[in-house]
Write a protein that holds these residues in place. Structure first.
Motif, PDB file in Angstrom:
ATOM      1  N   UNK A 103      -3.698  11.625   4.907  1.00  0.00           N
ATOM      2  CA  UNK A 103      -5.133  11.717   4.584  1.00  0.00           C
ATOM      3  C   UNK A 103      -5.978  11.011   5.650  1.00  0.00           C
ATOM      4  N   UNK A 104      -5.536   9.839   6.052  1.00  0.00           N
ATOM      5  CA  UNK A 104      -6.336   9.033   6.986  1.00  0.00           C
ATOM      6  C   UNK A 104      -6.377   9.697   8.368  1.00  0.00           C
ATOM      7  N   UNK A 126     -13.194  11.143   0.998  1.00  0.00           N
ATOM      8  CA  UNK A 126     -14.143  12.214   0.678  1.00  0.00           C
ATOM      9  C   UNK A 126     -15.532  11.653   0.376  1.00  0.00           C
ATOM     10  N   UNK A 127     -15.543  10.574  -0.387  1.00  0.00           N
ATOM     11  CA  UNK A 127     -16.840   9.954  -0.712  1.00  0.00           C
ATOM     12  C   UNK A 127     -17.510   9.409   0.538  1.00  0.00           C
ATOM     13  N   UNK A 175      -1.446  -0.561  -4.775  1.00  0.00           N
ATOM     14  CA  UNK A 175      -0.387   0.306  -5.331  1.00  0.00           C
ATOM     15  C   UNK A 175       0.638  -0.507  -6.101  1.00  0.00           C
ATOM     16  N   UNK A 176       0.166  -1.146  -7.133  1.00  0.00           N
ATOM     17  CA  UNK A 176       0.960  -2.076  -7.936  1.00  0.00           C
ATOM     18  C   UNK A 176       1.418  -1.335  -9.191  1.00  0.00           C
ATOM     19  N   UNK A 177       2.698  -1.023  -9.250  1.00  0.00           N
ATOM     20  CA  UNK A 177       3.172  -0.210 -10.381  1.00  0.00           C
ATOM     21  C   UNK A 177       3.460  -1.044 -11.630  1.00  0.00           C
ATOM     22  N   UNK A 233      -1.742   6.995  -6.175  1.00  0.00           N
ATOM     23  CA  UNK A 233      -2.436   5.965  -5.373  1.00  0.00           C
ATOM     24  C   UNK A 233      -2.953   6.537  -4.049  1.00  0.00           C
ATOM     25  N   UNK A 234      -2.174   7.405  -3.440  1.00  0.00           N
ATOM     26  CA  UNK A 234      -2.623   8.005  -2.171  1.00  0.00           C
ATOM     27  C   UNK A 234      -3.856   8.883  -2.400  1.00  0.00           C
ATOM     28  N   UNK A 235      -3.885   9.574  -3.555  1.00  0.00           N
ATOM     29  CA  UNK A 235      -5.050  10.409  -3.863  1.00  0.00           C
ATOM     30  C   UNK A 235      -6.317   9.565  -4.017  1.00  0.00           C
TER      31      UNK A 235
END
Lengths: 491, 491
Positions: free
Chosen positions: B232-233, B195-196, B168-170, B186-188
């Protein structure tokens, strides 16, 4: 804080997977010196189990070396420092010439994990052969090769890259003292494993074994076994890893390293060290050959260990080596170990519960059995001995796959008087125990199914308080019961 | 011994995979105090890199606590001891309430390996999601989840149970500061990975990330990212592991733990600690919830760590916490960190080579680029800065996937004057460098292909001496070159 406050805070904040000694009545130790520990009331305990406090608890030379270096500098090994190289040099001098390259790390587990990484990189193979009942550490790669930790045989077998060879135990194992050549017979088992692995197109990276199996029941492999195993393993492209975490640094007395008991013609490819190296300070080491080190380097992947080899750890390690030499602790291990083993042998003549006495130096095992022919493990009786010794302010532990082996591995300053005291108490306890069990030399009944005859004390960690008594009913050769697994304490 | 003797012994006995700083002209350090280190000639170096000597090298309170406890007792956690529970209690008080159970171990690697074991046992799943360029330790299970260590992307991909999410490097990453909501974007990406994995019937045990990526290039994730990832996790049955080994213990100033920068609504399931916890003493800790601890316990497998939680380590840990509080080192990190960042921002206005300044407290990164639009990493220039600073007796390092990020993580007693000094020197060095490269604000040519214009110094570890110059030619977004991998030094 009083003991209960300490205990309550511990229950709140410390992971319950770490068991306490005598959990129904734990000991609060506040200081220690030599082979003695003292509780909060000043009661002295004789320590027969702490192989970490190798040169004696709080040895002044070790404390001084650590304290002085802490005041000067404690940094990582990216800078040059004399302590690092002098310690490596001094350690190397205790080993065969070709074991010349050191990696300093922080624990026996880190050492064994690194040993695997070295073996994988050097051989380009993946499979590992380990021994039945082996314990090599708590990081995940080592749980895989530590059958001691696994609840079910299937947990080992489910990993196709791990192969388990029979423990070279000439008392209870597959080939015993009456076998003509147990060393060859056990080594041939390893050869068979290699052949089977090859037939499945698997390739051997390493054979790993403690030079003397400790948690696995104080097992002393027959001389010549390692040479033959090494021959088979090297022929298959693998390396031999000798795990000296528990048994190194002169504990065996006659030699500095336990693998040297096998004979001068045996040199492992990798040696791992741990517990005694820093007399309690968290440190350890892997030593290997130039060839293995260069292969590891050639991967291009750096190996950096933040704390490993810092000047404080190395100062402490140097002090430990000095004390071993200066105080002739190896000589003491020979003398006191011989005396202890002799006293225990006499107890064996007197007590039917004693099935086997085995030891070298201050590494001694006393295997208790309910029946000398069937070798029925006297598990509950061993726990009783441990528990009763605690009441006598003597700390001893029981281990092995059946938890029936009394395990001596005291600080190396353990004395003849200490040996006299502990054996005298064991004599009294076994006498009472055998009397209660109706077990005398004239009355050798098999008590395997008579577990209820006398209410035995709980396991040393007290778990049995909830579960009732733990008269193991498994036979001498049977698979270990599952229930015992979480009741055993590694030390 | 003189430096050459030390070096020669080191070459003989220390594994070459452990690289030394400035290997063509290494530094021999013999003592240290606060933020200063001294070589064998008494030359002082300003230490901008040693986050292990957290409260200052050889802090007298820490030395005293360790020395006094070493004299009293150093034993394992099978006995009750107040230091263990008091340290656990005090550590817990810095964390959200539900992170209440501690496991004391010996290194950040042991901590992260145990975190994986806890996650596997609690979730009964196996797969781990890690970040691009992540580094979590040197034991084998952690190499698998440390893309930073792997030479080839394929080495990560070959392990079906490891999934790599974008860092997550902006500044340089997939979604940058100009993105409307990089945290969600980044979270998506993590959600997509889950999902994969699910579509392949794989199950997620954990997401692991440093709260701020350190070796990965001093990356500060956008606030809110961890909350969304955790959602998500956890939905997938996994846990969130926050690795605070490098960045915890108040380094960020405003908070005790770097994960707290994400907001009060974020609580990881497991937090791992390391480096600064003992100011150089080998120790570390894993803290988790009661639920995770109980699940781990319910496996029936004991967890015993020989050295972990011994009274000496805990005395040292308690002293470190005391000093952080007593000397207001978090306050100092806020003040000096702000000053340092401000000075560096001004340098960015002046020097085209500075692409980005990012920092919180005394965790600061300066990313050097050859082109501010293409973000071409100024790898050789970063090495030049490090090398020239060494000549000025200032220790700094460069890291990140392109080794072009100057990495500040000094002892927490670092002062405003220290910041002034190092920035002044960087200014001079960059001025000379840009002049030599013909790179000025008025002349923004892309020098990517002009590597031979000036003979640059070798890499800080000197490997380039054999290889010639190392003007990296990879582009801003390209895969890192393979050759650099063994030239980078973790610190």
């Amino acid at each position: 804080m009083d003991k209960n406050q300490t205990l309550n805070l511990r229950r709140k904040h410390i992971g319950p997977s770490c068991k306490i000694f005598f959990s129904h009545d734990p000991i609060k130790i506040v200081r220690a010196k030599g082979q003695y520990m003292y509780d909060e009331k000043g009661q002295r305990y004789l320590d027969c189990i702490n192989n970490v406090a190798h040169v004696g608890h709080c040895h002044p030379d070790v404390v001084k070396a650590g304290a002085e270096q802490m005041e000067q500098l404690n940094t990582n090994s990216r800078f040059l420092h004399d302590n690092l190289v002098l310690f490596a040099q001094k350690l190397q001098a205790t080993l065969p010439e070709r074991l010349s390259v050191c990696y300093f790390v922080n624990s026996g587990s880190e050492a064994n994990d690194l040993a695997l990484r070295l073996a994988w990189q050097y051989t380009n193979n993946r499979d590992v052969i380990t021994l039945e009942n082996a314990y090599h550490g708590h990081v995940s790669s080592l749980i895989d090769i530590s059958p001691y930790k696994l609840q079910h045989q299937s947990d080992v077998e489910h990993n196709p890259s791990v192969h388990v060879a029979p423990s070279p135990d000439v008392y209870r194992g597959k080939y015993r003292a009456d076998h003509a050549d147990p060393a060859t017979a056990y080594a041939d088992e390893v050869k068979d494993i290699i052949d089977k692995a090859h037939s499945k197109r698997r390739k051997i990276a390493a054979f790993i074994a403690e030079s003397l199996q400790s948690c696995g029941g104080q097992v002393i492999p027959p001389a010549g076994y390692f040479q033959q195993v090494a021959k088979h393993v090297r022929k298959a492209g693998g390396v031999f890893i000798a795990d000296e975490v528990q048994v190194g640094f002169g504990r065996v007395g006659s030699h500095f390293w336990a693998f040297q008991l096998q004979g001068d013609d045996f040199v492992p490819d990798i040696v791992t060290m741990g517990k005694p190296i820093g007399n309690g300070h968290p440190m350890s080491c892997v030593v290997t050959t130039k060839e293995v080190a260069e292969a590891f380097m050639s991967s291009g992947m750096e190996y950096f260990n933040t704390f490993g080899g810092n000047p404080v750890s190395c100062a402490i390690g140097l002090a430990v080596l000095d004390v071993i030499e200066k105080e002739d602790l190896r000589g003491n291990a020979v003398r006191v170990g011989r005396h202890l083993t002799h006293l225990l042998e006499k107890q064996k003549e007197k007590h039917l519960l004693i099935g086997d006495i085995r030891g070298v130096g201050l590494f001694v095992g006393v295997e208790l059995v309910r029946d000398r022919t069937k070798l029925t493990p006297a598990t509950a009786e061993a726990q009783e001995v441990i528990y009763r010794l605690k009441e006598e302010h003597i700390l001893l532990s029981a281990d092995g796959p059946h938890r029936n082996v009394l395990k001596f591995k005291p600080p190396m300053c353990f004395s003849v008087e200490d040996a006299d005291l502990v054996v005298e108490k064991i004599d009294l306890i076994l006498t009472e125990l055998e009397k209660a069990l109706g077990l005398t030399l004239k009355n050798t009944l098999d008590i395997a199914n008579e577990g209820n005859k006398r209410k035995l004390q709980a396991d040393e960690n007290g778990n049995q308080c909830e579960n009732g008594l733990v008269h193991s009913t498994e036979g001498g050769h049977g698979a270990p019961s599952h229930s015992k697994r979480n009741k055993r304490l590694q030390t």
